[in-house]
Design a protein around this motif. Structure first.
Motif, PDB file in Angstrom:
ATOM      1  N   GLY A 291      15.190 -35.934  36.398  1.00  0.00           N
ATOM      2  CA  GLY A 291      14.235 -36.892  36.945  1.00  0.00           C
ATOM      3  C   GLY A 291      12.816 -36.343  36.961  1.00  0.00           C
ATOM      4  N   ASN A 292      11.845 -37.232  36.798  1.00  0.00           N
ATOM      5  CA  ASN A 292      10.430 -36.873  36.876  1.00  0.00           C
ATOM      6  C   ASN A 292       9.725 -37.886  37.775  1.00  0.00           C
ATOM      7  OD1 ASN A 292       9.799 -34.625  34.736  1.00  0.00           O
ATOM      8  ND2 ASN A 292      11.199 -36.050  33.725  1.00  0.00           N
ATOM      9  N   TYR A 293       8.894 -37.387  38.693  1.00  0.00           N
ATOM     10  CA  TYR A 293       8.216 -38.236  39.660  1.00  0.00           C
ATOM     11  C   TYR A 293       6.768 -37.750  39.783  1.00  0.00           C
ATOM     12  CZ  TYR A 293      13.193 -38.200  40.731  1.00  0.00           C
ATOM     13  OH  TYR A 293      14.565 -38.199  40.619  1.00  0.00           O
ATOM     14  N   SER A 294       5.827 -38.701  39.723  1.00  0.00           N
ATOM     15  CA  SER A 294       4.425 -38.295  39.790  1.00  0.00           C
ATOM     16  C   SER A 294       3.564 -39.407  40.375  1.00  0.00           C
ATOM     17  CB  SER A 294       3.905 -37.916  38.400  1.00  0.00           C
ATOM     18  OG  SER A 294       3.912 -39.037  37.537  1.00  0.00           O
TER      19      SER A 294
ATOM     20  N   GLY B 154       3.159 -34.194  41.161  1.00  0.00           N
ATOM     21  CA  GLY B 154       4.427 -34.537  40.538  1.00  0.00           C
ATOM     22  C   GLY B 154       5.484 -33.487  40.758  1.00  0.00           C
ATOM     23  N   THR B 155       6.686 -33.855  40.419  1.00  0.00           N
ATOM     24  CA  THR B 155       7.818 -32.925  40.502  1.00  0.00           C
ATOM     25  C   THR B 155       8.913 -33.434  39.580  1.00  0.00           C
ATOM     26  OG1 THR B 155       9.335 -31.797  42.013  1.00  0.00           O
ATOM     27  CG2 THR B 155       8.939 -34.136  42.421  1.00  0.00           C
ATOM     28  N   SER B 156       9.946 -32.618  39.431  1.00  0.00           N
ATOM     29  CA  SER B 156      11.055 -33.009  38.552  1.00  0.00           C
ATOM     30  C   SER B 156      12.319 -32.299  39.002  1.00  0.00           C
ATOM     31  CB  SER B 156      10.739 -32.660  37.091  1.00  0.00           C
ATOM     32  OG  SER B 156      10.570 -31.249  36.933  1.00  0.00           O
ATOM     33  N   ASN B 157      13.437 -32.759  38.450  1.00  0.00           N
ATOM     34  CA  ASN B 157      14.705 -32.084  38.725  1.00  0.00           C
ATOM     35  C   ASN B 157      15.606 -32.239  37.507  1.00  0.00           C
ATOM     36  OD1 ASN B 157      15.353 -34.984  39.434  1.00  0.00           O
ATOM     37  ND2 ASN B 157      17.373 -34.041  39.678  1.00  0.00           N
TER      38      ASN B 157
END
Length: 448
Positions: free
Chosen positions: A106-109, A299-302
Motif C-alpha cells: 500500500g501507498n498513502y500520501s 506519505g508512507t507505504s507498506n
C-alpha cells in the motif's frame, strides 16, 4: 438612476436572496397583484419579475462565483491519494518445490502546492473578474432602463386611448341627440330627407370610430400586460392620474448629453470593458515570465514483511517532502506572442466599442431633444387649433339647433373639430412621453 446605483452596489447576500425567490416570482398569485396599476406599480413589478432582468441577475451571480474562484487561486491546494494492491504468484522453495503466495502493498500520501510567483497573473485575474462582476451589474441596470422606457410608452398609450374613448363617446352622444332632433324636424317636414340621412351616416361613422377606439384601448392594455408578463387570465387595469403635464421646460442638449455620459450604465460598462481588455493583455504578457511554486508532501507505504507489523511498516516508511518548482517558458511555438497580440487587438476593439456607444448615446439623446421640441411645438399648435375649431363647431351646432345650418358646412365643421381634438390628445401624450424619455436619459426618474 436610483435603480442603477442599487444594482451596481448590491451585496452578494441580496443577490442570493433574490435568486432564492426567482422561481417563485414568476408564479405570483393573481390575488397578490394590484387592483389598478400605477406607473410605479408597473416599474416595481417588472424590476422583480421581468424574465430578462432576472436572467441577468443570475449572470451576475455566476460572475460572483468566478470572482471567488479567482481569489481562491492564491491559496494552496491539498490532495490525498491511497492505493492498496494484492499480488499473487508462485514462489520456488529451496527443495525445488513451489507454493502460491499473495502479497499486499500500500501507498498513502498527501500533497500540496501553492503558487509563489506567476507574473502577477492571479492578481490580474482577480481584478479582471471583479470588473466583470461590475459589468454584470451594469447590464442589469441597462435592461431596467430599456424596460422602463417601454413600460412608460405603453402606459401613456393606454391613457391616450382611454381619453380618446371618452371624447369619442361624447361625440356619439351628441350625434345621437342631433339625429333625434333632425328626425323630429323631418317628421314635421322642416328638413329634407338627405339632411337626416347625412346626420344618420355621421352617427354611424362616430359609432364606428368609438368601436375602433375601444379596440385600440384593449390592444394597448395587452401590450403593457405582455411587457409585464402577467398571467393571461388576469384582468389588467391601470390607475389613471388626475392630470398629465405635457409642456415642461427642458434643459439644454449639451447638459443632457454630459449627464448621460456620466450616469448611463452602457457608458460605464464600455469603460470597464477597456479595463478588462487591458488586464487580459497584462495576463498575456505575464505568460513570458517564469512560474515559481512551493510543493509539499507527506506519505508512507507498506508491503508484506513478516519482520514488521503493518503499523510498524507505516511508521518506518513515513516520509516528508518540501520543495520548490520553477517553470520557465523558453519556446511556446508562438502561443504567448499570439495571445499578446490578440489581447492588444481586443483593447483596441473595446476602445472602439466605447466610442461607438458614446456616439450612439449622443445621437439618441439629441434625437430625444429634437423629439421634445417637435412634440411641444405640435402640442402648442394643437391647443390653438382646437380652440378655434371648437368655437366653429359650437357655432355650427347652434345653427343646426335653430334650423339655419347648411348641413354640408355643419358636417365639415364637425369633422374638423373631431380631427383637431384627436390631434390635441395625440400631441399631448406624445409631448408627455418625449419629455419624460429625454429627462430619463439625464437621470430623472419617470413620473406622471
Amino acid at each position: 438612476m436610483m435603480w442603477f446605483r442599487w444594482l451596481v452596489n448590491v451585496s452578494p447576500l441580496m443577490l442570493l436572496l433574490s435568486a432564492s425567490a426567482l422561481l417563485q416570482a414568476q408564479d405570483t398569485a393573481v390575488t397578490d397583484l394590484p387592483g389598478k396599476w400605477t406607473l410605479q406599480d408597473c416599474f416595481d413589478y417588472a424590476l422583480k419579475n421581468n424574465i430578462q432582468i432576472n436572467s441577468l441577475r443570475l449572470n451576475r451571480m455566476s460572475s460572483e462565483q468566478d470572482l471567488l474562484l479567482s481569489k481562491a487561486a492564491r491559496m494552496p491546494n491539498l490532495t490525498g491519494s491511497a492505493s492498496q494492491s494484492l499480488t499473487g504468484g508462485k514462489v520456488l522453495s529451496g527443495s525445488g518445490g513451489s507454493s502460491y503466495e499473495i502479497n499486499t502493498a500500500g501507498n498513502y500520501s498527501v500533497n500540496s502546492s501553492v503558487v509563489i510567483f506567476q507574473g502577477n497573473t492571479i492578481n490580474y485575474d482577480i481584478r479582471q473578474k471583479n470588473l466583470s462582476l461590475q459589468v454584470a451589474g451594469l447590464n442589469i441596470a441597462q435592461q431596467v432602463n430599456d424596460v422602463t422606457v417601454l413600460i412608460t410608452q405603453a402606459f401613456l398609450n393606454i391613457l391616450l386611448a382611454k381619453e380618446n374613448i371618452i371624447y369619442v363617446n361624447d361625440v356619439v352622444t351628441t350625434s345621437a341627440a342631433q339625429v333625434q332632433q333632425a328626425q323630429q324636424r323631418f317628421d314635421v317636414g322642416s328638413i329634407a330627407l338627405k339632411d337626416l340621412a347625412a346626420l344618420q351616416a355621421q352617427l354611424a361613422n362616430d359609432r364606428y370610430t368609438l368601436v375602433t377606439a375601444e379596440n385600440q384601448h384593449r390592444q394597448n392594455k395587452l401590450v403593457l400586460k405582455q411587457l409585464l408578463q402577467l398571467p393571461s387570465a388576469y384582468d389588467f387595469n391601470i390607475n389613471e392620474p388626475d392630470t398629465i403635464i405635457a409642456n415642461e421646460e427642458i434643459v439644454s442638449l449639451q447638459a443632457a448629453q454630459d449627464t448621460a455620459f456620466a450616469t448611463r450604465p452602457e457608458i460605464k460598462s464600455g469603460e470597464l470593458g477597456i479595463e478588462i481588455a487591458r488586464l487580459n493583455l497584462a495576463k498575456a504578457r505575464a505568460a513570458y515570465l517564469p512560474t515559481l511554486s512551493a510543493t509539499g508532501a507527506l506519505g508512507t507505504s507498506n508491503n508484506r514483511d513478516p519482520a514488521y507489523s503493518y503499523f510498524k511498516q507505516l511508521d518506518n516508511n513515513f516520509y516528508q517532502q518540501i520543495g520548490l518548482s520553477l517553470s520557465v517558458p523558453i519556446f511556446t511555438r508562438r502561443v504567448n506572442k499570439t495571445n499578446e497580440e490578440k489581447s492588444r487587438i481586443a483593447v483596441a476593439q473595446s476602445t472602439l466599442a466605447l466610442k461607438d456607444t458614446r456616439t450612439s448615446l449622443a445621437q439618441t439623446v439629441e434625437q430625444a431633444y429634437i423629439s421634445v421640441q417637435n412634440a411641444q411645438a405640435q402640442y402648442d399648435a394643437a391647443v390653438e387649433q382646437l380652440k378655434y375649431t371648437q368655437e366653429s363647431y359650437r357655432i355650427a351646432t347652434e345653427q343646426l339647433r335653430v334650423g339655419v345650418a347648411n348641413m354640408v358646412d355643419f358636417l365639415q365643421q364637425k369633422n374638423l373639430y373631431i380631427q383637431a381634438f384627436q390631434s390635441y390628445i395625440q400631441s399631448k401624450y406624445n409631448a408627455a412621453l418625449t419629455v419624460r424619455i429625454y429627462d430619463f436619459y439625464r437621470g430623472v426618474p419617470v413620473k406622471l
